[in-house]
Design a protein around this motif. Structure first.
Motif, PDB file in Angstrom:
ATOM      1  N   PRO A   1      48.114  23.846 -72.084  1.00 33.25           N
ATOM      2  CA  PRO A   1      48.424  23.034 -71.274  1.00 33.25           C
ATOM      3  C   PRO A   1      48.031  23.083 -69.714  1.00 33.25           C
ATOM      4  O   PRO A   1      47.618  22.188 -69.075  1.00 33.25           O
ATOM      5  N   ILE A   2      47.652  24.433 -69.395  1.00 35.38           N
ATOM      6  CA  ILE A   2      47.355  24.683 -67.995  1.00 35.38           C
ATOM      7  C   ILE A   2      45.844  24.472 -67.890  1.00 35.38           C
ATOM      8  O   ILE A   2      45.005  25.339 -68.619  1.00 35.38           O
ATOM      9  N   VAL A   3      45.400  23.646 -67.581  1.00 33.28           N
ATOM     10  CA  VAL A   3      43.952  23.296 -67.437  1.00 33.28           C
ATOM     11  C   VAL A   3      43.208  23.396 -66.204  1.00 33.28           C
ATOM     12  O   VAL A   3      42.096  23.635 -66.055  1.00 33.28           O
ATOM     13  N   VAL A   4      43.889  23.136 -64.967  1.00 36.50           N
ATOM     14  CA  VAL A   4      43.327  23.380 -63.831  1.00 36.50           C
ATOM     15  C   VAL A   4      44.084  24.543 -62.959  1.00 36.50           C
ATOM     16  O   VAL A   4      43.751  24.953 -61.943  1.00 36.50           O
ATOM     17  N   GLY A   5      44.662  25.389 -63.651  1.00 39.65           N
ATOM     18  CA  GLY A   5      45.561  26.548 -63.110  1.00 39.65           C
ATOM     19  C   GLY A   5      46.651  26.283 -62.856  1.00 39.65           C
ATOM     20  O   GLY A   5      47.169  25.246 -62.523  1.00 39.65           O
ATOM     21  N   HIS A   6      47.583  27.236 -62.721  1.00 39.25           N
ATOM     22  CA  HIS A   6      48.978  27.243 -62.244  1.00 39.25           C
ATOM     23  C   HIS A   6      49.055  26.832 -60.942  1.00 39.25           C
ATOM     24  O   HIS A   6      48.355  27.222 -60.095  1.00 39.25           O
ATOM     25  N   GLN A   7      50.021  26.079 -60.437  1.00 37.51           N
ATOM     26  CA  GLN A   7      50.397  25.673 -58.923  1.00 37.51           C
ATOM     27  C   GLN A   7      49.117  25.398 -58.249  1.00 37.51           C
ATOM     28  O   GLN A   7      48.847  25.492 -57.194  1.00 37.51           O
TER      29      GLN A   7
ATOM     30  N   VAL B   1      45.231  16.322 -79.312  1.00 37.69           N
ATOM     31  CA  VAL B   1      46.104  17.062 -78.595  1.00 37.69           C
ATOM     32  C   VAL B   1      45.606  18.365 -78.033  1.00 37.69           C
ATOM     33  O   VAL B   1      45.933  18.788 -76.715  1.00 37.69           O
ATOM     34  N   ARG B   2      45.198  19.355 -78.933  1.00 38.87           N
ATOM     35  CA  ARG B   2      44.787  20.506 -78.452  1.00 38.87           C
ATOM     36  C   ARG B   2      43.427  20.500 -77.514  1.00 38.87           C
ATOM     37  O   ARG B   2      43.478  21.659 -76.610  1.00 38.87           O
TER      38      ARG B   2
ATOM     39  N   LYS C   1      49.431  18.564 -74.308  1.00 38.21           N
ATOM     40  CA  LYS C   1      48.797  19.802 -73.840  1.00 38.21           C
ATOM     41  C   LYS C   1      48.286  19.551 -72.283  1.00 38.21           C
ATOM     42  O   LYS C   1      49.145  19.625 -71.549  1.00 38.21           O
ATOM     43  N   ALA C   2      46.881  19.573 -72.210  1.00 37.78           N
ATOM     44  CA  ALA C   2      46.249  19.466 -70.847  1.00 37.78           C
ATOM     45  C   ALA C   2      46.428  18.492 -69.918  1.00 37.78           C
ATOM     46  O   ALA C   2      46.005  18.378 -68.882  1.00 37.78           O
TER      47      ALA C   2
ATOM     48  N   ALA D   1      52.653  13.248 -73.228  1.00 40.98           N
ATOM     49  CA  ALA D   1      51.831  13.098 -74.151  1.00 40.98           C
ATOM     50  C   ALA D   1      51.256  11.380 -74.144  1.00 40.98           C
ATOM     51  O   ALA D   1      52.013  10.713 -73.653  1.00 40.98           O
ATOM     52  N   ALA D   2      50.214  11.259 -74.890  1.00 40.39           N
ATOM     53  CA  ALA D   2      49.820   9.809 -74.809  1.00 40.39           C
ATOM     54  C   ALA D   2      49.089   9.345 -76.002  1.00 40.39           C
ATOM     55  O   ALA D   2      48.609  10.062 -76.575  1.00 40.39           O
TER      56      ALA D   2
END
Lengths: 408, 408
Positions: B66-72, B234-235, B260-261, B269-270
């Motif tokens: 899920p984290i694709v641009v970084g946490h926070q 999804v992944r 996920k991302a 989800a979509a």
């Protein structure tokens, strides 16, 4: 020529029709509601809701259940902000998951353990899988007309569903112990579990509280067969009591499915179970990308804090009763026959001699125009944020709506 | 007697064993990882992760995707805070749903519409239901060993699943056009759809990118049968490209499952689809209590903004390639045979002559001790927050880990 000025809601509907199937999907599609209901919403605060056209409502749907202590509740918001600043979706769970599981085990008499998911349907489906895993059997009993989710095994509108998806479902009639016995008999030696809703809250019907005789019989039948009694508490959980809804009739399930109100609108679901099902629960594989999300669990912990601090179920019951008593008196005065059913925290209002629902539609649209959001057919929801003043505001609207109906 | 001092992670595990089945469930259960891996996490920032014992890692699992641009990420956080202050879970969708559907339709070549859910499994299950609803047929083809979710029709560990749940599944071998043709043949006239992963990313195996010949054949077979080509993105979705992963091999699916991302860790989800499936998509009933949640959609819009602004897929590819090249050189120097597979954004690292995975375990535990979180068997994930300095930090750890392995 007068140009027709479109409202923001109308503009959004037009845009949505191009990029969302049917303009909207699922239970929040406004097609199921009379003309005049908004489709798109902008804001929520306490028990108030604003649509994208800027109209404010005292809200009796509570987002179809999730909002239980009110939108933007400061205690929930503070817990959410604190957790968000640390982290939500990490490589595993946070301490919040353990705290929440401990809290649920402490609150709910039947619960020896808890696991977490996102949708109510995740929780009901997990209960069914668990019952089958623990018993090695296949048959699942469900009440005719009951809603347990929107996936093939239980969807109320089974388009795209195969016969095999329901091959091991057997139905009974809620509150009818004889029909339940017959359904158990029909399973042969293959009963895995019986799924019951907290009360009978079928769409478009008068609600029925569980008959204690029926509830006890369900418990006995499961015990005799070594099967799982599964309580679907997704819709009612935390509104009637924090202890699990069948605690009110003195019957404990083996497994319960929770969602909607447990985190005040943050996406969370839970399964609680007793020790008989612990081993199977540790062996089945159920998971999701966001199921360890810490923010929704922080929200749940704060929601429980608030519900306990204000005795949320008692407050919602009192406010629901105030609404119910007020409408009952107004209906008598207007000479209109109404039927109010279900627990006061989750009221359903239906009209006599209204087979097509036209009276219900007219009544709720008139209330909507006066700033009160009701549902003509589905059970509604009180929250801990509703005050006597909010109920009295609503009763002014329902009085005028009933008068309009009487005049029609 | 020395008292054994327990770490916070050990204390939480002990508490969890009492109230969570098996101490933890699903893909984030640390039992699947070698000793030394933490179970509980406290914090995330950028590509860094802290466990509850206070150890910091450069993270190559990105919360399992899920984290694709970084946490926070500040752009995502700002969008989330703005939407939270208005409302998240209301009586219907917000404008964000329309904006996000428009954005996806604009980005993804095959997409004429979008609908939204919470879990990747919601999206894959909806695609299967849609394929059956649109075609009136039942058979679904899936690749042997592919992961499409954790519900009865597709769970990789089918305890509690009945034979009927999989009655209409037929398997083929990914990238093997002949096996796909044979599977289509086996459906008779009953083919509803073919489900393909973005690439072959089975757990514990070398990854395989899709062979364009196989991909085109899948498209042709669906066209010939009037069936749905369903891409389970999804992944991989948003890591390889924002256009849908099979765009890279020039093949457009009819339906895609996303999760996920797409919202940088917010639960979303979509399903996207083309006009052939629009009518069926408007008639099936799929829904969930939180599926209209506006915050996760605001997060998705911001995530897309960031990924476009920094060309996230290209950046992740470059960083993944830097990691891969570095490890390859280190392995040669250490005289250790490694196999690195999959797209650089989602690398898998396996060791030669390692049937039990002992080398992978040893290697990743050594890296973990040096502050680098890798997975010994599952594909890993880069994010747009990984910098050259982070990769070089990781390469210092992998060099030492390989040396430790060579010395063992």
């Amino acid at each position: 020529m007068n140009a027709q000025v479109e409202t923001p809601d109308q503009q959004l509907r037009a845009r949505a029709r191009r990029v969302i199937p049917g303009g909207m999907f699922g239970h929040m599609r406004s097609e199921g509601l009379p003309a005049g209901y908004p489709q798109f919403f902008a804001r929520g605060e306490g028990c108030h809701l604003w649509d994208v056209d800027g109209r404010r409502y005292v809200d009796f749907m509570c987002s179809w259940g999730p909002i239980v202590v009110g939108h933007q509740h400061p205690v929930v918001t503070e817990a959410v902000q604190r957790q968000m600043a640390a982290g939500d979706c990490l490589n595993g769970p946070s301490e919040r998951m353990v705290e929440l599981a401990e809290r649920l085990v402490g609150l709910i008499p039947h619960a020896d353990w808890a696991l977490f998911a996102k949708n109510g349907t995740d929780a009901t489906t997990t209960c069914v899988t668990l019952a089958r895993a623990a018993t090695g059997r296949r048959k699942i009993l469900v009440a005719k007309g009951a809603y347990h989710g929107a996936v093939p095994w239980c969807s109320p509108y089974p388009l795209g569903v195969t016969a095999e998806d329901r091959a091991h479902l057997i139905t009974f009639t809620y509150n009818d112990a004889a029909s339940l016995e017959a359904a158990v008999e029909a399973t042969g030696q293959d009963l895995a579990g019986i799924v019951v809703s907290a009360f009978r809250h079928d769409y478009g019907f008068d609600q029925e509280l569980p008959d204690p005789v029926f509830a006890r019989r369900a418990r006995e039948l499961c015990d005799a067969a070594g099967a799982a009694l599964i309580l679907d508490d997704v819709r009612a959980g935390f509104r009637l009591t924090l202890r699990g809804s069948w605690d009110l009739v003195g019957v404990q399930p083996d497994l319960s499915a929770w969602s909607k109100a447990i985190a005040n609108g943050y996406a969370l679901a839970a399964v609680t179970g007793n020790d008989r099902f612990r081993d199977a629960a540790s062996r089945i594989f159920v998971t999701g990308s966001f199921w360890c999300g810490a923010v929704s669990m922080a929200a749940a912990l704060a929601t429980i804090d608030v519900l306990e601090a204000v005795d949320g179920p008692a407050h919602m019951r009192a406010m629901g009763q105030r609404l119910r008593d007020g409408i009952a008196a107004q209906a008598v005065a207007a000479g209109i026959g109404v039927r109010q059913s279900g627990p006061p925290q989750m009221p359903t209002l239906l009209f006599d001699d209204d087979p097509e629902g036209a009276k219900g539609d007219r009544f709720t649209v008139e209330a909507l125009r006066r700033g009160v959001y009701l549902h003509p057919r589905h059970n509604m929801f009180l929250s801990a944020a509703h005050t006597e003043a909010d109920i009295d505001f609503a009763l002014d609207a329902t009085r005028e709506a009933l008068a309009a109906l009487a005049a029609a």
